[in-house]
Design an enzyme around this catalytic site. Structure first.
Site, PDB file in Angstrom:
ATOM      1  N   GLU A  94     -10.836  -4.522  75.966  1.00  0.00           N
ATOM      2  CA  GLU A  94     -10.795  -3.166  75.414  1.00  0.00           C
ATOM      3  C   GLU A  94     -12.193  -2.575  75.257  1.00  0.00           C
ATOM      4  OE1 GLU A  94      -7.318  -4.667  72.336  1.00  0.00           O
ATOM      5  OE2 GLU A  94      -9.056  -3.604  71.566  1.00  0.00           O
ATOM      6  N   CYS A 107     -17.779   1.410  72.219  1.00  0.00           N
ATOM      7  CA  CYS A 107     -17.745   0.043  71.709  1.00  0.00           C
ATOM      8  C   CYS A 107     -17.269  -0.850  72.856  1.00  0.00           C
ATOM      9  CB  CYS A 107     -16.783   0.004  70.521  1.00  0.00           C
ATOM     10  SG  CYS A 107     -16.536  -1.632  69.871  1.00  0.00           S
ATOM     11  N   CYS A 114     -11.817 -14.578  71.968  1.00  0.00           N
ATOM     12  CA  CYS A 114     -13.012 -14.997  71.223  1.00  0.00           C
ATOM     13  C   CYS A 114     -12.786 -16.386  70.643  1.00  0.00           C
ATOM     14  CB  CYS A 114     -13.277 -14.006  70.094  1.00  0.00           C
ATOM     15  SG  CYS A 114     -14.837 -14.311  69.235  1.00  0.00           S
ATOM     16  N   CYS A 118     -12.221 -15.472  63.444  1.00  0.00           N
ATOM     17  CA  CYS A 118     -12.317 -14.804  62.139  1.00  0.00           C
ATOM     18  C   CYS A 118     -10.900 -14.455  61.676  1.00  0.00           C
ATOM     19  CB  CYS A 118     -13.163 -13.536  62.245  1.00  0.00           C
ATOM     20  SG  CYS A 118     -14.836 -13.855  62.811  1.00  0.00           S
ATOM     21  N   CYS A 121      -9.167 -10.869  62.315  1.00  0.00           N
ATOM     22  CA  CYS A 121      -9.361 -10.235  63.617  1.00  0.00           C
ATOM     23  C   CYS A 121      -8.280 -10.623  64.632  1.00  0.00           C
ATOM     24  CB  CYS A 121     -10.741 -10.622  64.144  1.00  0.00           C
ATOM     25  SG  CYS A 121     -11.042 -10.102  65.824  1.00  0.00           S
ATOM     26  N   CYS A 332     -10.015  -4.050  66.670  1.00  0.00           N
ATOM     27  CA  CYS A 332     -10.360  -4.840  67.840  1.00  0.00           C
ATOM     28  C   CYS A 332      -9.288  -5.866  68.193  1.00  0.00           C
ATOM     29  CB  CYS A 332     -11.683  -5.521  67.520  1.00  0.00           C
ATOM     30  SG  CYS A 332     -12.123  -6.856  68.553  1.00  0.00           S
TER      31      CYS A 332
HETATM   32  S1  SF4 Z   1     -14.422 -10.464  64.533  1.00  0.00           S
HETATM   33 FE1  SF4 Z   1     -13.043 -11.114  66.171  1.00  0.00          FE
HETATM   34  S2  SF4 Z   1     -14.158 -10.706  68.068  1.00  0.00           S
HETATM   35 FE2  SF4 Z   1     -15.652 -10.636  66.389  1.00  0.00          FE
HETATM   36  S3  SF4 Z   1     -16.462 -12.744  66.286  1.00  0.00           S
HETATM   37 FE3  SF4 Z   1     -14.750 -12.667  64.839  1.00  0.00          FE
HETATM   38  S4  SF4 Z   1     -12.965 -13.376  66.032  1.00  0.00           S
HETATM   39 FE4  SF4 Z   1     -14.588 -12.820  67.490  1.00  0.00          FE
END
Ligand code: SF4
Length: 351
Positions: A94, A107, A114, A118, A121, A332
């Site tokens: 994206e 962005c 990833c 986190c 997310c 995101c």
């Molecule tokens: S916020 Fe999401 S994309 Fe960013 S580092 Fe953490 S898991 Fe990865």
């Protein structure tokens, strides 16, 4: 089956020189190709008309410009547009275009999924499927209709940029070099959870702005929200940052998502002031977009204002980032997850 050609897009000047040398073309051809790619933004090698016909044909045997249009665009009522690009492996990444008065920020993503996991997310929940090439990073900027209106780029999309540092640094070179986009590094921000080796290298090899995801000044809580804390704690990150000068052109900011009832009390603001004392930086307070299956909520505006005021009164410039594109899954990873699931469903119906 047609043979896969190599993208010229995303090649640095020295990589282009290597290519033309190998193909027996004069060295200055590399500069001409860079200009066609990054200033004139052509879509095909045929358009590179100051290259001889013979050289264009030779180049086309192995190479192509390599720009690919987004497969989806979703427009928010506030003008934010989310673009979805498909990778050759069938995954989705994206980019979000955010117009804001005189500014227009894009962005961009640096990875498919990833590894950082986190808690808050959606991209983290997808897991990791691979890193984007420099061509795929630059393509996000090259292939959107608003490309000539962009004033800023932030590496805050899917993925952890410092976990794909070679490709990210090459993209930054292309964006800031005279032969490339020629942008000032002040127009570009790279956002990270803070990876030990990558952070030091980024600070030494680039002049672009840095944003560090902080989210809690308390190590145990930060580790719960962001497992990366265990590998490189925020106290060590701050220790490293203190060795660099952020009082001039280069800006250091900390991202702080305010979760209702979790990290929104003034005691957290007080601890942030302690942690960051003496560091030239700002804090961006971010309103949380709720995501499925995660028991975190956004804080109310009254609490966020009190938090911001506490920080400002204690010497840390803080802003509340406006929430954009809520109606188009702007958080995101939301749209690509939805698309991945839809694709799976379509495939299971096909068989
Ligand atoms: S916020 Fe999401 S994309 Fe960013 S580092 Fe953490 S898991 Fe990865």
């Amino acid at each position: 089956m047609s043979e896969m050609k190599i993208a010229l897009l995303g090649k640095t000047q020295s990589e282009l020189v290597e290519i033309v040398n190998r193909l027996g073309m004069p060295k200055f051809t590399a500069g001409q190709i860079a200009q066609w790619l990054y200033s004139k933004k052509v879509g095909s090698i045929d358009e590179m008309t100051n290259l001889s016909f013979k050289n264009r044909e030779r180049l086309k045997e192995d190479y192509e410009v390599g720009a690919t249009a987004p497969v989806h665009a979703m427009r928010s009522v506030d003008g934010t547009v989310k673009y979805l690009f498909r990778t050759p492996e069938g995954n989705f990444v994206e980019s979000v275009y955010i117009p804001d008065g005189e500014r227009a920020t894009l962005c961009v993503s640096s990875q498919v999924g990833c590894k950082m996991n986190c808690k808050f997310c959606m991209t983290g929940k997808q897991g990791y499927s691979g890193s984007l090439t420099t061509a795929q990073i630059i393509n996000q900027i090259y292939s959107i209709p608003e490309r000539d209106t962009l004033t800023n780029i932030v590496f805050m999309g899917m993925g952890e940029p410092l976990d794909n540092l070679d490709a990210v640094l090459r993209s930054l070179e292309i964006l800031t070099a005279k032969y490339g986009y020629g942008w000032s590094p002040k127009r570009i921000t790279v956002s990270t959870v803070g990876l030990r080796r990558g952070l030091e290298r980024f600070l030494n090899e680039s002049d672009c702005h840095l944003a560090v995801s902080l989210h809690s000044p308390f190590p145990a809580q930060r580790a719960e929200l962001m497992p990366a804390e265990k590998a490189f704690p925020i106290t060590k990150i701050v220790e490293l940052l203190r060795k660099y000068d952020f009082s001039k052109q280069r800006r250091l900011s900390f991202e702080y998502i305010v979760f209702g009832g979790v990290n929104d009390k003034l005691i957290y603001a007080k601890e942030l002031v302690k942690l960051l004392r003496g560091l030239d930086c700002r804090i961006n307070l971010i309103r949380f977009h709720a995501i499925p299956d995660v028991d975190l909520q956004g804080a109310d505006m009254h609490t966020m204002l009190a938090f911001r005021d506490y920080l400002t009164q204690h010497g840390i410039f803080a802003t509340i980032r406006a929430s954009r594109g809520e109606d188009i899954f702007a958080a995101c990873g939301m749209l690509s997850t939805a698309e991945q699931q839809a694709e799976k469903k379509r495939n299971s119906i096909d068989v």
